[in-house]
Design a protein around this motif. Structure first.
Motif, short mmCIF file in Angstrom:
data_model
loop_
_atom_site.label_atom_id
_atom_site.label_comp_id
_atom_site.label_asym_id
_atom_site.label_seq_id
_atom_site.Cartn_x
_atom_site.Cartn_y
_atom_site.Cartn_z
N LEU A 272 0.84 -1.21 0.00
CA LEU A 272 0.00 0.00 0.00
C LEU A 272 0.87 1.25 0.00
O LEU A 272 1.57 1.55 0.98
CB LEU A 272 -0.92 -0.01 1.23
CG LEU A 272 -1.80 -1.26 1.38
CD1 LEU A 272 -2.60 -1.18 2.67
CD2 LEU A 272 -2.73 -1.41 0.17
N GLU A 273 0.81 1.96 -1.11
CA GLU A 273 1.66 3.13 -1.31
C GLU A 273 1.51 4.15 -0.16
O GLU A 273 0.40 4.62 0.10
CB GLU A 273 1.34 3.78 -2.66
CG GLU A 273 2.11 5.06 -2.96
CD GLU A 273 3.63 4.86 -2.96
OE1 GLU A 273 4.10 3.84 -3.50
OE2 GLU A 273 4.34 5.70 -2.39
N SER A 274 2.63 4.46 0.49
CA SER A 274 2.72 5.55 1.47
C SER A 274 1.75 5.49 2.64
O SER A 274 1.48 6.51 3.27
CB SER A 274 2.56 6.92 0.77
OG SER A 274 3.58 7.11 -0.18
N LYS B 252 12.91 3.91 -1.95
CA LYS B 252 11.47 3.96 -1.66
C LYS B 252 10.75 2.61 -1.87
O LYS B 252 11.09 1.64 -1.23
CB LYS B 252 10.79 5.07 -2.48
CG LYS B 252 11.39 6.46 -2.32
CD LYS B 252 11.41 6.99 -0.89
CE LYS B 252 10.05 7.18 -0.28
NZ LYS B 252 9.32 8.35 -0.81
N THR B 253 9.73 2.59 -2.74
CA THR B 253 8.97 1.34 -2.91
C THR B 253 9.89 0.17 -3.25
O THR B 253 9.72 -0.93 -2.72
CB THR B 253 7.92 1.46 -4.05
OG1 THR B 253 7.15 2.64 -3.86
CG2 THR B 253 6.99 0.26 -4.07
N SER B 254 10.87 0.42 -4.10
CA SER B 254 11.75 -0.69 -4.51
C SER B 254 12.57 -1.19 -3.33
O SER B 254 12.84 -2.39 -3.23
CB SER B 254 12.64 -0.27 -5.69
OG SER B 254 13.63 0.67 -5.30
N GLY C 106 2.20 -1.27 4.43
CA GLY C 106 2.57 0.04 3.93
C GLY C 106 4.02 0.00 3.47
O GLY C 106 4.86 -0.62 4.13
N ASP C 107 4.34 0.63 2.33
CA ASP C 107 5.71 0.46 1.81
C ASP C 107 6.72 1.37 2.51
O ASP C 107 7.86 0.97 2.74
CB ASP C 107 5.77 0.62 0.27
CG ASP C 107 5.32 1.99 -0.24
OD1 ASP C 107 4.78 2.81 0.54
OD2 ASP C 107 5.51 2.24 -1.46
N HIS C 108 6.31 2.60 2.87
CA HIS C 108 7.22 3.57 3.50
C HIS C 108 6.40 4.77 3.91
O HIS C 108 5.20 4.82 3.65
CB HIS C 108 8.34 3.99 2.53
CG HIS C 108 7.83 4.41 1.19
ND1 HIS C 108 7.15 5.59 0.99
CD2 HIS C 108 7.84 3.78 -0.01
CE1 HIS C 108 6.79 5.68 -0.27
NE2 HIS C 108 7.17 4.59 -0.91
N TYR C 109 7.02 5.77 4.51
CA TYR C 109 6.27 6.95 4.95
C TYR C 109 5.73 7.72 3.73
O TYR C 109 6.27 7.62 2.63
CB TYR C 109 7.14 7.87 5.82
CG TYR C 109 8.26 8.57 5.08
CD1 TYR C 109 8.01 9.73 4.34
CD2 TYR C 109 9.56 8.07 5.09
CE1 TYR C 109 9.01 10.37 3.65
CE2 TYR C 109 10.58 8.70 4.39
CZ TYR C 109 10.30 9.85 3.67
OH TYR C 109 11.29 10.47 2.97
MN MN Z 1 6.11 3.94 -2.64
#
Ligand code: MN
Ligand code: GP9
Length: 417
Positions: free
Chosen positions: A38-40, A80-82, A254-257
């Motif tokens: 889930l992005e951000s 980030k996502t990666s 969640g992937d990151h802040y």
């Molecule tokens: Mn991301």
């Protein structure tokens, strides 16, 4: 030349627990694993409100019949996502600088898709972006994903797009047919996109009002998080209607802040705090991690946990012994508590302490216990309660970096069963 390997191997061995001691070993054996990145999405929105409205009503409900890790941290850096993907597939740390997907996309790895392939699993990623973004096409191929449904697999128009591209609701809807056509059991990772900075959303897609502060970013974050929450809800409905739900477990992370320190003033207002301290900053790096197993009740788990733990945890759920693996995570349903969660900048969280930027805090209260900052030039600062663990954290990050920089898995023969 791989001379570092015996030492690293021994370290990794010590972290491992017996699969038979895992509370949930094999509960998802032969089942599909549907992983939603889930992005951000950060944990502070969970069970929280904005303007009197729940931000994530669906996730809040889902948590009631899932395993929910409320002290789970992202460990990403510039990738980030990666970076989050790298962590979950390999249980290795991403790099302190740059994106390991780009800089070391051709290394030898021993990733989850390769391991589960030996146990009859088909694996795929679904993400409506260009396949070469973050060098994903190269890395996915390298680590054994069988298929990547990238933007070319989707019908993308001006009407069904916003911000970075295809809207999450459309993305999930168009993805069901791909899940249905895949060989079973499968491991499929979905990467959402709508809740990405700068959190653009059209009015008709916004179910709740933005927050009202001096940060447009934080204000807009809430309606887009809600949009993703609704997209996930619709996806669960579609999974049930298509008959996939019963034979699957669904994992959400969640992937990151999404909200950086730049918005601390608005954030402190939202959280009703005088200021965002370095302690608060670390605690804001928590992202939701939810494991939903149809037919099982679940519970809230407060132990510290992080993205590095996802691979061993999922492998054990699938009934796959990770004994031959070299990794730095732990099975979160295993008998041992984690000693620490290492963030990529060297900050760490232990059961008792939060350490960041040379300062040691009480984890429970956030009270500053001591600072290692030198007050006199040339004179080192004082040791704190956190100091002994600091070198353990550095050691672990360094072992992981050595594996990547030296491409050390080239020299190691993983005896797959
Ligand atoms: Mn991301
Ligand atoms: C792009 C998506 C978002 O494909 O993964 O990337 P991010 O900026 O969050 O790494």
């Amino acid at each position: 030349d791989g001379n570092e390997m015996p030492e690293i191997l021994e370290y990794s061995e010590e972290k491992k627990t017996n699969p038979e001691d895992s509370e949930l070993f094999g509960v998802a054996e032969g089942k599909n694993v549907i992983f939603l990145s889930l992005e951000s999405v950060q944990s502070f929105v969970i069970n929280n409100t904005v303007n009197g409205e729940e931000v994530t009503p669906f996730l809040n409900d889902l948590i009631n019949d899932s395993y929910y890790f409320e002290n789970f941290y992202h460990q990403t850096e510039q990738g980030k996502t990666s970076d989050s993907e790298f962590l979950i597939e390999n249980s290795l740390y991403p790099l302190p600088r740059g994106a390991v997907f780009f800089t070391h996309g051709q290394n030898d790895y021993h990733a989850m898709p390769e391991i589960i392939k030996e146990h009859g699993y088909f694996s795929s990623v679904l993400h409506a972006n260009n396949k070469s973004f973050w060098n994903r096409d190269v890395m996915y191929d390298n680590i054994g994903f069988d298929h990547f449904y990238d933007v070319a697999a989707y019908e993308v128009t001006d009407e069904n797009s916003v911000g970075w591209g295809l809207k999450d609701k459309e993305f999930f809807e168009q993805s069901i047919k791909y899940l249905q056509s895949q060989p079973k059991p499968f491991y499929s990772k979905f990467i959402t996109l709508t809740n990405h900075y700068p959190f653009d959303l059209s009015e008709e897609d916004a179910s709740i009002e933005p927050y009202n502060s001096n940060s447009r970013t934080l204000n807009q974050y809430f309606p887009t998080v809600r949009y993703t929450d609704e997209a996930v809800e619709e996806f669960f409905t579609d999974l049930k209607e298509s008959g996939l739900y019963e034979d699957s477990i669904i994992v959400l992370m969640g992937d990151h802040y999404g909200i950086s320190d730049f918005h601390n003033k608005a954030m402190s207002m939202y959280l009703d705090k005088d200021e965002i301290t370095p302690y608060d900053h670390v605690q804001l790096q928590r992202v939701p991690f939810i494991i939903h197993i149809p037919g099982m009740e679940g519970r809230v788990i407060s132990d510290i946990a992080a993205q590095i733990d996802v691979k061993p945890t999922l492998l054990h759920l699938m009934g796959i012994d990770s004994e031959n693996d070299i990794s730095f995570g732990q099975d979160l349903f295993g008998p041992d508590d984690k000693e620490f969660v290492a963030l990529r900048d060297g900050s760490f969280i232990s059961n008792d302490y939060v350490y960041t930027k040379d300062q040691c805090f009480d984890r429970e209260t956030g009270e500053l216990l001591g600072s290692e900052v030198s007050t006199v030039e040339g004179v080192p600062g004082e040791d704190t309660a956190c100091t002994p663990m600091k070198s353990d954290v550095q050691q672990e990050l360094s072992y992981s970096d050595q594996i990547i920089y030296g491409d050390l898995f080239r020299f190691y023969n993983f005896n797959l069963e």
